[in-house]
Write an enzyme that holds these catalytic residues in place. Structure first.
Site, PDB file in Angstrom:
ATOM      1  N   GLU A  56       0.789  -1.169  -0.072  1.00  0.00           N
ATOM      2  CA  GLU A  56      -0.265  -0.023  -0.139  1.00  0.00           C
ATOM      3  C   GLU A  56       0.845   1.363  -0.079  1.00  0.00           C
ATOM      4  O   GLU A  56       0.443   2.358  -0.597  1.00  0.00           O
ATOM      5  CB  GLU A  56      -1.062  -0.060   1.306  1.00  0.00           C
ATOM      6  CG  GLU A  56      -1.948  -0.953   1.336  1.00  0.00           C
ATOM      7  CD  GLU A  56      -1.264  -2.196   2.272  1.00  0.00           C
ATOM      8  OE1 GLU A  56      -0.054  -2.544   2.058  1.00  0.00           O
ATOM      9  OE2 GLU A  56      -1.785  -2.706   3.177  1.00  0.00           O
ATOM     10  N   CYS A  87      -2.329  -2.815   6.977  1.00  0.00           N
ATOM     11  CA  CYS A  87      -1.701  -2.602   8.514  1.00  0.00           C
ATOM     12  C   CYS A  87      -1.854  -1.100   9.120  1.00  0.00           C
ATOM     13  O   CYS A  87      -2.186  -0.257   8.250  1.00  0.00           O
ATOM     14  CB  CYS A  87      -0.234  -2.732   8.688  1.00  0.00           C
ATOM     15  SG  CYS A  87       0.929  -1.534   7.991  1.00  0.00           S
ATOM     16  N   CYS A  90       0.249   1.775   7.047  1.00  0.00           N
ATOM     17  CA  CYS A  90      -0.219   1.973   5.924  1.00  0.00           C
ATOM     18  C   CYS A  90      -1.677   2.902   5.917  1.00  0.00           C
ATOM     19  O   CYS A  90      -1.831   3.890   5.253  1.00  0.00           O
ATOM     20  CB  CYS A  90      -0.458   0.955   5.148  1.00  0.00           C
ATOM     21  SG  CYS A  90       1.089   0.057   4.613  1.00  0.00           S
TER      22      CYS A  90
HETATM   23  N1  THU Z   1       2.149  -6.405   3.876  1.00  0.00           N
HETATM   24  C1  THU Z   1       1.668  -5.480   3.115  1.00  0.00           C
HETATM   25  O1  THU Z   1       2.391  -5.465   1.996  1.00  0.00           O
HETATM   26  N2  THU Z   1       0.692  -4.845   3.653  1.00  0.00           N
HETATM   27  C2  THU Z   1       0.125  -4.942   4.606  1.00  0.00           C
HETATM   28  O2  THU Z   1      -1.069  -4.050   4.980  1.00  0.00           O
HETATM   29  C3  THU Z   1       0.425  -5.793   5.775  1.00  0.00           C
HETATM   30  C4  THU Z   1       1.716  -6.518   5.464  1.00  0.00           C
HETATM   31  C5  THU Z   1       3.377  -6.953   3.931  1.00  0.00           C
HETATM   32  C6  THU Z   1       4.689  -6.850   4.777  1.00  0.00           C
HETATM   33  C7  THU Z   1       5.561  -8.081   4.487  1.00  0.00           C
HETATM   34  O3  THU Z   1       6.296  -7.984   3.235  1.00  0.00           O
HETATM   35  C8  THU Z   1       4.469  -9.169   4.575  1.00  0.00           C
HETATM   36  O4  THU Z   1       3.332  -8.606   4.173  1.00  0.00           O
HETATM   37  C9  THU Z   1       4.442 -10.012   5.693  1.00  0.00           C
HETATM   38  O5  THU Z   1       4.134  -9.131   6.693  1.00  0.00           O
END
Ligand code: THU
Length: 128
Positions: A56, A87, A90
């Site tokens: 994101e 998360c 983000c």
């Molecule tokens: N991740 C995301 O790309 N977006 C989120 O909202 C949560 C987590 C990614 C970060 C990491 O590379 C993987 O997911 C595991 O946490």
């Protein structure tokens, strides 16, 4: 509610570019601007784990770096049984540009949940 089909497709395509050798959890994101432009992102991990950036935020930073700050909708795709949620970090970054942006969360299985960011980040930090 709008039709987010194209945005979800773009997020699923971006997910294929994820660099996630440590978590093996590829994520794709696609942002639609108020003018209808689409910017995508994927998660990019690092051997120093804390340097990892979520899909994101890559999408937001790509849009802003291209001069686009009016963000209308963000789609997020991962291969999870239930739609993946963005998360907290983000959510705060998205809040900076549009506190009520549409957030479309989808699994590869097609399950979908749609929110306004204000539902996911109520009482956000705004002033200091
Ligand atoms: N991740 C995301 O790309 N977006 C989120 O909202 C949560 C987590 C990614 C970060 C990491 O590379 C993987 O997911 C595991 O946490």
């Amino acid at each position: 509610m709008k039709d987010f089909t194209g945005l979800l497709k773009a997020a699923a395509a971006a997910r294929r570019h994820a660099y996630a050798p440590y978590s093996r959890f590829p994520v794709g994101a696609a942002l639609q601007t108020a003018g209808g432009k689409i910017f995508t992102g994927c998660n990019i991990e690092n051997v120093s784990f804390g340097l990892t950036v979520c899909a994101e935020r890559v999408a937001v930073f790509t849009a802003v770096a291209a001069g686009q700050k009016e963000l209308a909708a963000l789609a997020l795709v991962a291969d999870t049984p239930e739609p993946p949620m963005p998360c907290g970090a983000c959510r705060q970054v998205l809040h900076e540009f549009n506190p009520t942006i549409w957030i479309v969360c989808a699994g590869l299985n097609g399950k979908k949940r749609i929110f306004r960011l204000s539902e996911l980040l109520p009482e956000a930090f705004t002033e200091f």
